[in-house]
Design an enzyme around this catalytic site. Structure first.
Site, mmCIF file in Angstrom:
data_model
loop_
_atom_site.group_PDB
_atom_site.id
_atom_site.type_symbol
_atom_site.label_atom_id
_atom_site.label_comp_id
_atom_site.label_asym_id
_atom_site.label_seq_id
_atom_site.Cartn_x
_atom_site.Cartn_y
_atom_site.Cartn_z
ATOM 1 N N ARG A 121 0.807 -1.243 0.000
ATOM 2 C CA ARG A 121 0.000 0.000 0.000
ATOM 3 C C ARG A 121 0.829 1.277 0.000
ATOM 4 N NH1 ARG A 121 -3.073 -2.995 3.692
ATOM 5 N NH2 ARG A 121 -4.794 -4.006 2.601
ATOM 6 N N LYS A 143 3.958 11.408 -11.143
ATOM 7 C CA LYS A 143 3.180 10.545 -12.050
ATOM 8 C C LYS A 143 3.937 9.234 -12.216
ATOM 9 C CE LYS A 143 0.552 13.763 -14.877
ATOM 10 N NZ LYS A 143 0.279 14.214 -16.254
ATOM 11 N N GLU A 185 11.815 18.869 -24.167
ATOM 12 C CA GLU A 185 11.025 19.229 -22.970
ATOM 13 C C GLU A 185 11.567 20.519 -22.343
ATOM 14 O OE1 GLU A 185 8.241 17.849 -21.933
ATOM 15 O OE2 GLU A 185 8.207 15.780 -22.639
ATOM 16 N N LYS A 224 8.848 23.233 -13.337
ATOM 17 C CA LYS A 224 7.958 22.079 -13.128
ATOM 18 C C LYS A 224 7.523 21.989 -11.660
ATOM 19 C CE LYS A 224 6.467 17.562 -14.043
ATOM 20 N NZ LYS A 224 6.476 16.370 -14.872
ATOM 21 N N GLU A 234 -3.395 17.723 -11.831
ATOM 22 C CA GLU A 234 -3.740 18.152 -13.182
ATOM 23 C C GLU A 234 -5.158 18.686 -13.301
ATOM 24 O OE1 GLU A 234 -1.586 16.251 -16.332
ATOM 25 O OE2 GLU A 234 -3.336 16.351 -17.637
ATOM 26 N N ARG A 238 -1.593 22.468 -14.385
ATOM 27 C CA ARG A 238 -0.662 21.407 -14.759
ATOM 28 C C ARG A 238 -0.826 20.998 -16.217
ATOM 29 N NH1 ARG A 238 1.502 16.256 -11.072
ATOM 30 N NH2 ARG A 238 2.937 15.494 -12.649
ATOM 31 N N ASN A 242 1.404 20.016 -20.888
ATOM 32 C CA ASN A 242 1.123 19.191 -22.071
ATOM 33 C C ASN A 242 1.268 19.967 -23.372
ATOM 34 O OD1 ASN A 242 0.587 16.869 -20.619
ATOM 35 N ND2 ASN A 242 -1.541 17.446 -20.273
ATOM 36 N N HIS A 249 1.797 13.108 -28.767
ATOM 37 C CA HIS A 249 1.337 11.761 -28.395
ATOM 38 C C HIS A 249 0.716 11.044 -29.594
ATOM 39 C CE1 HIS A 249 1.034 12.476 -23.749
ATOM 40 N NE2 HIS A 249 2.228 12.069 -24.130
ATOM 41 N N HIS A 262 10.025 10.273 -27.045
ATOM 42 C CA HIS A 262 8.959 11.132 -26.534
ATOM 43 C C HIS A 262 9.255 12.619 -26.767
ATOM 44 C CE1 HIS A 262 5.786 12.615 -23.952
ATOM 45 N NE2 HIS A 262 6.692 13.341 -23.312
HETATM 46 N N1 LIG Z 1 6.041 10.345 -15.125
HETATM 47 C C1 LIG Z 1 6.052 11.398 -15.910
HETATM 48 O O1 LIG Z 1 5.653 12.517 -15.531
HETATM 49 C C2 LIG Z 1 6.590 11.255 -17.309
HETATM 50 C C3 LIG Z 1 6.843 12.391 -18.084
HETATM 51 C C4 LIG Z 1 7.416 12.221 -19.346
HETATM 52 C C5 LIG Z 1 7.720 10.943 -19.808
HETATM 53 N N2 LIG Z 1 7.445 9.862 -19.016
HETATM 54 C C6 LIG Z 1 7.779 8.498 -19.451
HETATM 55 O O2 LIG Z 1 9.191 8.422 -19.565
HETATM 56 C C7 LIG Z 1 9.523 7.391 -20.483
HETATM 57 C C8 LIG Z 1 10.654 7.865 -21.373
HETATM 58 O O3 LIG Z 1 11.759 8.153 -20.549
HETATM 59 P P1 LIG Z 1 13.224 8.422 -21.145
HETATM 60 O O4 LIG Z 1 13.128 9.316 -22.301
HETATM 61 O O5 LIG Z 1 14.063 8.818 -19.989
HETATM 62 O O6 LIG Z 1 13.655 7.015 -21.751
HETATM 63 P P2 LIG Z 1 14.244 5.674 -21.117
HETATM 64 O O7 LIG Z 1 13.991 5.571 -19.672
HETATM 65 O O8 LIG Z 1 13.770 4.574 -21.986
HETATM 66 O O9 LIG Z 1 15.816 5.866 -21.346
HETATM 67 C C9 LIG Z 1 16.331 5.939 -22.637
HETATM 68 C C10 LIG Z 1 17.532 5.020 -22.838
HETATM 69 O O10 LIG Z 1 18.687 5.612 -22.266
HETATM 70 C C11 LIG Z 1 19.375 4.672 -21.460
HETATM 71 N N3 LIG Z 1 20.035 5.472 -20.415
HETATM 72 C C12 LIG Z 1 19.430 6.106 -19.392
HETATM 73 N N4 LIG Z 1 20.306 6.836 -18.724
HETATM 74 C C13 LIG Z 1 21.514 6.661 -19.311
HETATM 75 C C14 LIG Z 1 22.805 7.187 -19.081
HETATM 76 N N5 LIG Z 1 23.041 8.095 -18.130
HETATM 77 N N6 LIG Z 1 23.819 6.765 -19.877
HETATM 78 C C15 LIG Z 1 23.583 5.896 -20.893
HETATM 79 N N7 LIG Z 1 22.367 5.393 -21.185
HETATM 80 C C16 LIG Z 1 21.346 5.776 -20.406
HETATM 81 C C17 LIG Z 1 18.301 3.750 -20.964
HETATM 82 O O11 LIG Z 1 18.822 2.530 -20.557
HETATM 83 C C18 LIG Z 1 17.409 3.654 -22.193
HETATM 84 O O12 LIG Z 1 17.899 2.679 -23.071
HETATM 85 C C19 LIG Z 1 8.235 7.056 -21.231
HETATM 86 O O13 LIG Z 1 7.776 5.809 -20.787
HETATM 87 C C20 LIG Z 1 7.271 8.151 -20.804
HETATM 88 O O14 LIG Z 1 5.941 7.702 -20.749
HETATM 89 C C21 LIG Z 1 6.909 10.003 -17.784
HETATM 90 ZN ZN LIG Z 2 6.476 15.040 -22.113
#
Ligand SMILES: NC(=O)c1ccc[n+]([C@@H]2O[C@H](COP(=O)([O-])OP(=O)(O)OC[C@H]3O[C@@H](n4cnc5c(N)ncnc54)[C@H](O)[C@@H]3O)[C@@H](O)[C@H]2O)c1
Ligand SMILES: [Zn+2]
Length: 356
Positions: A121, A143, A185, A224, A234, A238, A242, A249, A262
């Protein structure tokens, strides 16, 4: 060390930013160590590069830690992987006092955060973001979630971490295209909240090799944090985060998740949303050009030929459509955003000409 507070009453937490911070993690966490299990959730490549050293330092400082590795890519955000993480925590004897350390990008952070939100929980967790996108966006705001076959992030929870620990030096190993995705971003924060920042980002982008990441991360986190603090779940404010995401998306869903990063999709989406803001009379030509020029400095991957109608059909399925109404984020100034219901399908369709 820079510290930014995310003010959410009893759930407030700090974001610490400093080059080389990873070595200070045992010190930062020491007052929370009472002999409980610390669970590092990460991916193999990151464990090899950073996780093993962290485990050693934690152990020297008297922490008992275990490491759980999850796959790379969106497949990590699945029920199967979520279940595996929880089972491994039970097997390792974790309980309500255990603390999760999410060491990785947004994928790891979203999965680990959701595990923390739901294990017994809810247990404490910290975000240690390693991608630029995670440092400025996904690690802040609570999130968390996973994907189901029907769509991305459809299962989840808003569950705040106890802290976000950012070491910009980790970007040295991050592949260039992942950095570019995070830069999208960062441009967004300037566009929606801080015109002077947007203009500085645009200048910095003339040479990505000398881009001042620590500065840009700090300002992005401030923006942020302030938005999340005033609107955690949101409501209206918030939603401005987007900006660029409605079309972004749709582009991600149309091309297939994993086919476009992304932040890259958001960059294309911001160009369209900026053009729409201009067409609706909110943003002057010259200001739209400033935004568009900043985005165009990013070495974005080229888009394949798009079937515009098919792509826009994904807008309807997006979470930003609430009770059938689309909340489209527009700019009414550089550095100032708002939502409107006045964006028609036709206008979105026309905006796609800006990116193809
Ligand atoms: N929670 C939220 O508010 C929120 C906001 C935006 C995006 N997201 C989510 O985030 C995800 C995308 O995240 P991302 O862009 O960080 O991608 P990711 O987590 O897939 O990382 C990208 C790649 O980089 C590699 N990597 C990470 N750090 C590294 C480093 N320091 N050195 C070498 N390689 C490294 C990872 O292993 C991976 O292969 C999506 O699932 C999206 O939905 C969430
Ligand atoms: Zn985003």
């Amino acid at each position: 060390m820079k510290t930014i507070q995310v003010n959410l009453d009893k759930r407030s937490y700090p974001i610490h930013i400093e080059s080389g911070l990873i070595k200070q993690i045992p010190t930062i966490l020491s007052e929370r160590n009472h002999g409980q299990k610390w669970v590092i959730i990460s991916q193999q490549g990151i464990i090899d590069r950073y996780g093993k050293a962290l485990v050693e330092q934690l152990s020297e400082a008297g922490f008992y830690s275990i490491t759980i590795d999850v796959p790379t890519g969106e497949k990590a955000k699945s029920f199967e992987e979520y279940q595996i993480v929880l089972s491994r925590m039970v097997e390792a004897g974790c309980d309500r006092s255990s603390v999760i350390l999410a060491l990785g990008g947004g994928v790891t952070g979203d999965l680990a955060g959701f595990a923390a939100a739901t294990f017994m929980r809810g247990i404490d967790y910290f975000q240690i973001p390693t991608t630029l996108l995670a440092m400025v966006d996904s690690s802040i705001g609570g999130k968390t979630g996973i994907n189901i076959t029907e769509g991305k992030n459809l299962v989840g929870s808003i569950y705040q971490p106890k802290g976000v620990l950012i070491d910009p030096d980790m970007l040295n190993s991050l592949p260039r295209q992942e950095v570019v995705s995070g830069l999208g971003e960062i441009i967004k924060y300037g566009a929606i909240r801080d015109k002077a920042f947007l203009i500085r980002i645009s200048l910095w982008l003339d040479d990505i090799d000398t881009f001042p990441f620590e500065k840009a991360i700090t300002r992005s986190c401030e923006i942020k944090a302030a938005i999340v603090a005033s609107d955690e779940r949101e409501g209206n404010l918030r939603r401005i985060l987007n900006f660029g995401h409605t079309i972004g998306h749709a582009l991600e869903a149309y091309l297939g998740y994993g086919k476009i990063r992304h932040g890259d999709a958001v960059s294309y989406g911001m160009t369209c949303a900026g053009w729409i803001s201009n067409q609706l009379g909110y943003l002057s030509n010259s200001k739209y050009t400033i935004l568009k020029n900043a985005i165009q400095k990013l070495p974005l991957p080229l888009l394949p030929k798009l079937d515009h109608d098919k792509m826009l059909s994904f807008v309807k399925k997006d979470k930003k459509t609430v009770s059938g109404k689309l909340h489209f984020v527009i700019l009414n100034e550089l550095g100032s955003a708002a939502t409107t219901h006045n964006v028609t399908h036709d206008l979105m369709l026309k905006s796609l000409k800006e990116i193809q």
